[in-house]
Design an enzyme around this catalytic site. Structure first.
Site, PDB file in Angstrom:
ATOM      1  N   SER A  32       1.009  -1.187   0.092  1.00  0.00           N
ATOM      2  CA  SER A  32      -0.227   0.012  -0.190  1.00  0.00           C
ATOM      3  C   SER A  32       0.837   1.285   0.105  1.00  0.00           C
ATOM      4  CB  SER A  32      -0.956   0.142   1.348  1.00  0.00           C
ATOM      5  OG  SER A  32      -0.280   0.039   2.315  1.00  0.00           O
ATOM      6  N   GLU A  33       2.017   1.310   0.546  1.00  0.00           N
ATOM      7  CA  GLU A  33       2.575   2.630   0.481  1.00  0.00           C
ATOM      8  C   GLU A  33       4.567   1.823   0.377  1.00  0.00           C
ATOM      9  OE1 GLU A  33       1.751   5.414   0.157  1.00  0.00           O
ATOM     10  OE2 GLU A  33      -0.189   5.284   1.038  1.00  0.00           O
ATOM     11  N   THR A  34       5.533   2.305  -0.025  1.00  0.00           N
ATOM     12  CA  THR A  34       6.605   2.511   0.405  1.00  0.00           C
ATOM     13  C   THR A  34       7.355   4.167   0.954  1.00  0.00           C
ATOM     14  OG1 THR A  34       6.764   0.585  -1.598  1.00  0.00           O
ATOM     15  CG2 THR A  34       9.241   2.113  -0.897  1.00  0.00           C
TER      16      THR A  34
END
Length: 287
Positions: free
Chosen positions: A50-52
């Protein structure tokens, strides 16, 4: 195992958990200089979480961070910040890392105790406002919820602690458990109102909450742990006088997804909200 990618090192961790099967996975890229935005977007899409978080430089207590979902850059991400803090602490040791983000400087205090590493971020000043009634109605329709299924003790709110979230409190645990929403309809609504997630909660006891966070604007049906929404919730409950402050909340999230997460939220009498969690490497190493 960390991987070399575009002149930096990419780590894969799960935040707000002590086991690889729980928490919210995040990529943490660390290098001397941030890649260009197109490269960061490509890496985030390839990672698929979902996020980096992209962190530079590779050493020191002062760093710059940018966050990308698989589809777009986001202003701030709590679980990727916790993951980044743990990754930085594993290589750089205990200390408070000051992360320059798009929404301001976010201090992250890192503590190593044996094989466990925890990180505590302090959010920017939180704030909230009452949402337009039509936004609440449209969100409930997309969720398939009815207004009378909400908890009247926690009114709907737009809450911010680095990103905006629509807080909707279910009156029962069963209502929160049964989540099956119209992805495209909710995504369109959230984009129109610049929302990052919906913070759907049920209060089991005065300081214990359960949360679920639809994240269609990031291309993700549901987030198993959302640190920015947890901070926003803590700020809303404080400023609306719905909890005493100081207080410490515990938020259980991810259980319905099979990725149980625990988010500890310290709500001081004033100032930023402190969100704490552990994180583990997803390949079973210590980084």
């Amino acid at each position: 195992m960390a991987a070399e990618m575009a002149s930096g090192v990419l780590h894969r961790l799960a935040a707000f958990t002590t086991t690889p099967g729980g928490g919210n996975p995040a990529g943490v890229w660390i290098g001397d200089t941030l890649p260009d935005p197109a490269t960061m977007q490509r890496i985030a899409a390839e990672v698929g979480y979902s996020e980096t978080a992209f962190v530079a430089p590779a050493a020191g207590l002062e760093r710059t961070v940018r966050y990308f979902s698989p589809q777009a850059e986001v202003s701030f991400c709590g679980h990727a910040t916790i993951a980044a803090g743990v990754a930085l602490g594993r290589s750089g040791g205990n200390g408070t890392y000051r992360l320059a983000t798009a929404i301001g400087t976010v201090p992250v205090a890192v503590r190593l105790q044996g094989n466990h590493v925890s990180a505590s971020l302090t959010s920017v000043q939180p704030r909230h406002t009452l949402p337009p009634q039509e936004l609440v109605g449209e969100a409930l329709a997309a969720l398939g919820w009815r207004f009378e299924e909400l908890d009247p003790a926690i009114p709907p709110a737009l809450a911010y602690a680095g990103a905006w979230h629509l807080v909707l409190a279910a009156a029962t645990g069963d209502r929160l458990q049964a989540l099956d929403y119209d992805f495209e309809r909710l995504k369109t609504l959230m984009l129109a109102h610049q929302l990052t997630t919906l913070q759907l909660v049920w209060r089991e006891s005065p300081l214990l909450f359960h949360a679920r966070n639809p994240f269609p604007v990031g291309g993700v049906v549901e987030d198993p742990a959302t640190g920015s929404a947890a901070a926003a919730l803590g700020g809303y409950l404080r400023t609306a006088g719905l909890i005493p402050a100081p207080a410490t909340l515990r938020i259980r999230q991810g259980d319905a997804m099979g990725r149980p997460s625990l988010i500890v939220v310290e709500v001081p009498a004033e100032g930023g909200i402190i969100v704490t969690g552990e994180a583990v490497w997803l390949d079973g190493t210590n980084g």
